[in-house]
Design a protein around this motif. Structure first.
Motif, PDB file in Angstrom:
ATOM      1  N   GLN A 143      -3.646  -8.796  -1.447  1.00 61.34           N
ATOM      2  CA  GLN A 143      -3.094  -7.555  -2.260  1.00 61.34           C
ATOM      3  C   GLN A 143      -4.474  -6.981  -3.288  1.00 61.34           C
ATOM      4  OE1 GLN A 143       0.394  -8.143  -4.127  1.00 61.34           O
ATOM      5  NE2 GLN A 143       1.005  -6.325  -4.432  1.00 61.34           N
ATOM      6  N   VAL A 144      -5.170  -8.091  -3.597  1.00 54.07           N
ATOM      7  CA  VAL A 144      -6.238  -7.525  -4.556  1.00 54.07           C
ATOM      8  C   VAL A 144      -7.268  -6.866  -3.805  1.00 54.07           C
ATOM      9  CG1 VAL A 144      -8.482  -8.486  -5.834  1.00 54.07           C
ATOM     10  CG2 VAL A 144      -6.034  -9.491  -6.407  1.00 54.07           C
ATOM     11  N   GLY A 145      -7.543  -7.290  -2.468  1.00 53.70           N
ATOM     12  CA  GLY A 145      -8.341  -6.553  -1.611  1.00 53.70           C
ATOM     13  C   GLY A 145      -8.003  -5.271  -1.189  1.00 53.70           C
ATOM     14  N   GLN A 146      -6.665  -5.088  -0.958  1.00 57.15           N
ATOM     15  CA  GLN A 146      -6.075  -3.707  -0.471  1.00 57.15           C
ATOM     16  C   GLN A 146      -6.339  -2.852  -1.796  1.00 57.15           C
ATOM     17  OE1 GLN A 146      -2.072  -4.178   0.619  1.00 57.15           O
ATOM     18  NE2 GLN A 146      -2.307  -5.361   2.514  1.00 57.15           N
ATOM     19  N   THR A 147      -6.006  -3.340  -3.002  1.00 56.54           N
ATOM     20  CA  THR A 147      -6.260  -2.476  -4.164  1.00 56.54           C
ATOM     21  C   THR A 147      -7.594  -2.050  -4.351  1.00 56.54           C
ATOM     22  OG1 THR A 147      -4.222  -3.790  -5.065  1.00 56.54           O
ATOM     23  CG2 THR A 147      -5.732  -2.185  -6.532  1.00 56.54           C
ATOM     24  N   GLN A 148      -8.484  -3.127  -4.045  1.00 56.69           N
ATOM     25  CA  GLN A 148     -10.004  -2.789  -4.171  1.00 56.69           C
ATOM     26  C   GLN A 148     -10.380  -1.628  -3.363  1.00 56.69           C
ATOM     27  OE1 GLN A 148     -12.054  -6.248  -3.613  1.00 56.69           O
ATOM     28  NE2 GLN A 148     -13.152  -6.046  -5.585  1.00 56.69           N
ATOM     29  N   GLN A 149      -9.746  -1.900  -2.330  1.00 58.44           N
ATOM     30  CA  GLN A 149     -10.124  -0.638  -1.077  1.00 58.44           C
ATOM     31  C   GLN A 149      -9.500   0.572  -1.518  1.00 58.44           C
ATOM     32  OE1 GLN A 149      -8.707  -1.811   2.693  1.00 58.44           O
ATOM     33  NE2 GLN A 149     -10.331  -3.233   3.294  1.00 58.44           N
ATOM     34  N   ARG A 150      -8.229   0.607  -1.899  1.00 60.64           N
ATOM     35  CA  ARG A 150      -7.883   1.776  -2.543  1.00 60.64           C
ATOM     36  C   ARG A 150      -8.521   2.578  -3.458  1.00 60.64           C
ATOM     37  NH1 ARG A 150      -2.564  -0.182  -1.289  1.00 60.64           N
ATOM     38  NH2 ARG A 150      -2.232  -0.577  -3.433  1.00 60.64           N
TER      39      ARG A 150
END
Ligand SMILES: Nc1nc2c(ncn2[C@@H]2O[C@H](COP(=O)(O)OP(=O)(O)OP(=O)(O)O)[C@@H](O)[C@H]2O)c(=O)[nH]1
Length: 608
Positions: free
Chosen positions: A412-419
């Motif tokens: 989830q942290v990775g996804q948020t970072q990407q977004r």
């Protein structure tokens, strides 16, 4: 006791003793006293007459002139234009007065001829010119009367004709004295009277501007001169012409000249036109200030824009305060303002998008925080469970759950970072786009040579076309006519039908002008509702014919707006390009003619 005055010829000496006759010495003394009282010179004839009067002798009959001498005197008097009073003075033997009258009537024959030539010129002009008060029948009648009434006296005739033509020129109601000139005998004063003096003083003196009027002319000239702009070459010429005219006013010969009056009239006309145009310029300045104030108010939130506008205006005005400069600054401010309004709208939009992005990022971070907070609690819980685990299986189960949860949080942290990175990149792109848009607007205004609305050349296109045409003109020596067209009452059209209809009217006119011209001609939108046409190998007369034809066509044609007919008319000023001058100079001249066309009724063309 003194004897009474000489009136009636009574003796002036003291009364003699009764019976005693006056001695010759007493008579001589009394005769001298009488001469002094009568203010007569002590000539032998006068003395003799006075002596006789004192002696109580009746005066001998006036000698009179022999009939042949009388005829000669009569003819001489007629030739000199001296009329009855000279005749009378001669017959009465008042030789000094006769001498004065003759001197006064003597004129330089060349000056007389010049006076008559000028007068005849005025009469011819006056007969041709129409008038409300003076119909041609009335003019003929009064001319006939003056000729009949003053036939025998050239000076009187000249004076009366001059008065008559003056009243024709001013078209003042016919005065009794000029329309029905009484015969000479009626106006001639009694013998010895002084009213005839102006007649004898000669026509040149009568025509000269009287001293008080000379002063008035000077005062008026002094009042007008400061109003003339100092930096205009035409005014410099007007000033030096004025100096010459004032000098000529001092000169008797010139002051009597009708040509001088014409020169004054010409000068006054030129000064009036210049001042009128100046007045027009002032009202344009007023409009410009309004435009500027509007711009400043609209843009007040951003100082740099205001500064930019002021800078442009300042540099334009530095080129010189002409009607055209002011108008072009006004158009510039108008265009700049709408461009800047467009850019500002887009910038505001980008700002809103950026705000949205930041909001969603904050939300993501918040969610992540909540999630990581929960994860932190889970870790604590897992630590307790691990501590209390007593079998390997139970420990393996807890570790498995922990690894699962850690993985989920990590992803989830990775996804948020990407977004967040994507949104950041989008914000960057938006900023770049705004900058590109601003640069595009800048480029559009400086590089493109076609006006986007009307699809004819813009100012830049006009300058390019002019460079080609004026080089061609210099090579061929042929004429290049330049016309400045301005839509009539365009503000009213905008105000009543809206700005968009105004834009349609601009497009409509541009197309009509294009259709009316040859392919070799150029039509350009110079700014606002103003167009310029370049017509190579065309005289101003031919240019006027073309434009007048187009004006007629437009009066018969219209474009439709929401089922309403909209008429578009224009006024035009036409001038010939003078080799070597700048386009701005040619346009300034065309602008004066355009102003004349507006002033004299609009929907017409004038030439300068
Ligand atoms: N629709 C539209 N109006 C414009 C444009 N450029 C200038 N104008 C308007 O044109 C009008 C010109 O008005 P004025 O200079 O007072 O002239 P006018 O009303 O035509 O009066 P006369 O020239 O004396 O006949 C102003 O109201 C400007 O705002 C444009 O591109 N589109």
């Amino acid at each position: 006791m003194d004897a009474p005055s000489s009136a009636g010829g009574r003796p002036t000496m003291p009364a003699p003793l009764a019976g005693a006759a006056p001695t010759p010495a007493q008579l001589a003394k009394a005769a001298l006293r009488r001469l002094a009282q009568e203010r007569l010179e002590p000539t032998p004839e006068n003395y003799q007459r006075a002596y006789r009067a004192e002696a109580g002798e009746s005066a001998p009959a006036e000698p009179g002139l022999p009939s042949t001498a009388q005829r000669v005197v009569d003819r001489l008097a007629q030739q000199a234009g001296a009329a009855p009073e000279l005749l009378d003075a001669v017959q009465q033997g008042r030789w000094e007065q006769a001498d004065r009258l003759l001197t006064a009537s003597e004129q330089d024959p060349a000056a007389q001829a010049q006076g008559w030539a000028t007068l005849i010129g005025r009469i011819v002009k006056g007969v041709e010119r129409g008038g409300r008060q003076w119909t041609s029948g009335r003019k003929k009648d009064s001319l006939q009367r003056v000729l009949t009434g003053s036939r025998g006296a050239p000076a009187v005739l000249q004076q009366r004709l001059s008065q008559l033509t003056a009243s024709w020129e001013s078209d003042a109601p016919p005065a009794e004295s000029s329309e029905v000139a009484p015969p000479l005998a009626e106006t001639a004063p009694a013998a010895g009277g002084s009213a005839a003096a102006p007649v004898l003083a000669g026509a040149a003196d009568d025509q000269r501007l009287p001293a008080p009027w000379q002063a008035v002319v000077r005062d008026l000239s002094n009042a007008v001169t400061p109003a003339l702009p100092v930096d205009d070459p035409r005014c410099v010429r007007l000033r030096s012409r004025l100096d010459e005219l004032l000098l000529a006013l001092d000169d008797e010969a010139d002051a009597a000249d009708e040509e001088l009056a014409d020169d004054w009239r010409g000068w006054a006309g030129d000064a009036q036109r210049l001042l009128d145009h100046r007045q027009h310029l002032v009202s344009q300045l007023h409009d410009l200030c309004g435009e500027l104030t509007g711009g400043l108010a609209d843009l007040a939130e951003d100082g740099s824009w205001v500064q930019g506008q002021c800078e442009v205006m300042r540099s334009k005005l530095q080129e010189g305060l002409t009607s055209r400069t002011v108008r072009s600054v006004s158009h510039l401010l108008h265009a700049t303002r709408s461009q800047q309004q467009g850019v500002r709208a887009q910038r505001n939009q980008a700002r809103e998008v950026l705000k949205g992005l930041i909001n969603s990022m904050l939300q993501e971070i918040g969610e992540l925080g909540a999630r990581t907070g929960r994860f932190h609690d889970s870790i604590g819980r897992y630590a307790d469970v691990i501590e209390q685990a007593d079998t390997l299986e139970s420990l393996a189960g807890v570790v498995k759950d922990l690894v699962e949860e850690t993985k989920s949080v990590q992803s989830q942290v990775g996804q948020t970072q990407q977004r967040l990175q994507a949104e950041h990149a989008e914000a960057d792109q938006l900023q770049v786009r705004v900058r590109e848009l601003e640069a595009e607007l800048q480029r559009l205004s400086t590089e493109v040579s076609t006006d986007q609305l009307t699809e004819v050349a813009n100012r830049r296109g006009l300058i390019q076309a002019f460079e080609t045409e004026h080089a061609r003109t210099q090579r061929s020596g042929r004429e290049l006519s330049v016309g400045l067209l301005d839509i009539d009452n365009f503000k009213k059209l905008n105000d009543t039908l809206g700005h968009q209809t105004g834009d349609q009217a601009l497009k409509f006119l541009a197309q009509k002008v294009k259709q009316a011209l040859r392919p070799m001609d150029t039509v350009a939108r110079y700014g606002g509702e103003e167009f310029v046409v370049l017509l190579p190998e065309t005289t101003t007369e031919e240019a006027c014919v073309v434009l007048t034809r187009l004006q007629r066509t437009l009066t018969a044609n219209f474009f439709m707006h929401e089922d309403r007919q909209v008429f578009v008319t224009f006024s035009a000023g036409v001038t010939l390009y003078r080799p070597g001058e700048r386009l701005e100079e040619t346009l300034d001249r065309a602008d004066e003619a355009l102003y004349e066309a507006k002033r004299t009724g609009k929907n017409r063309s004038c030439v300068a």
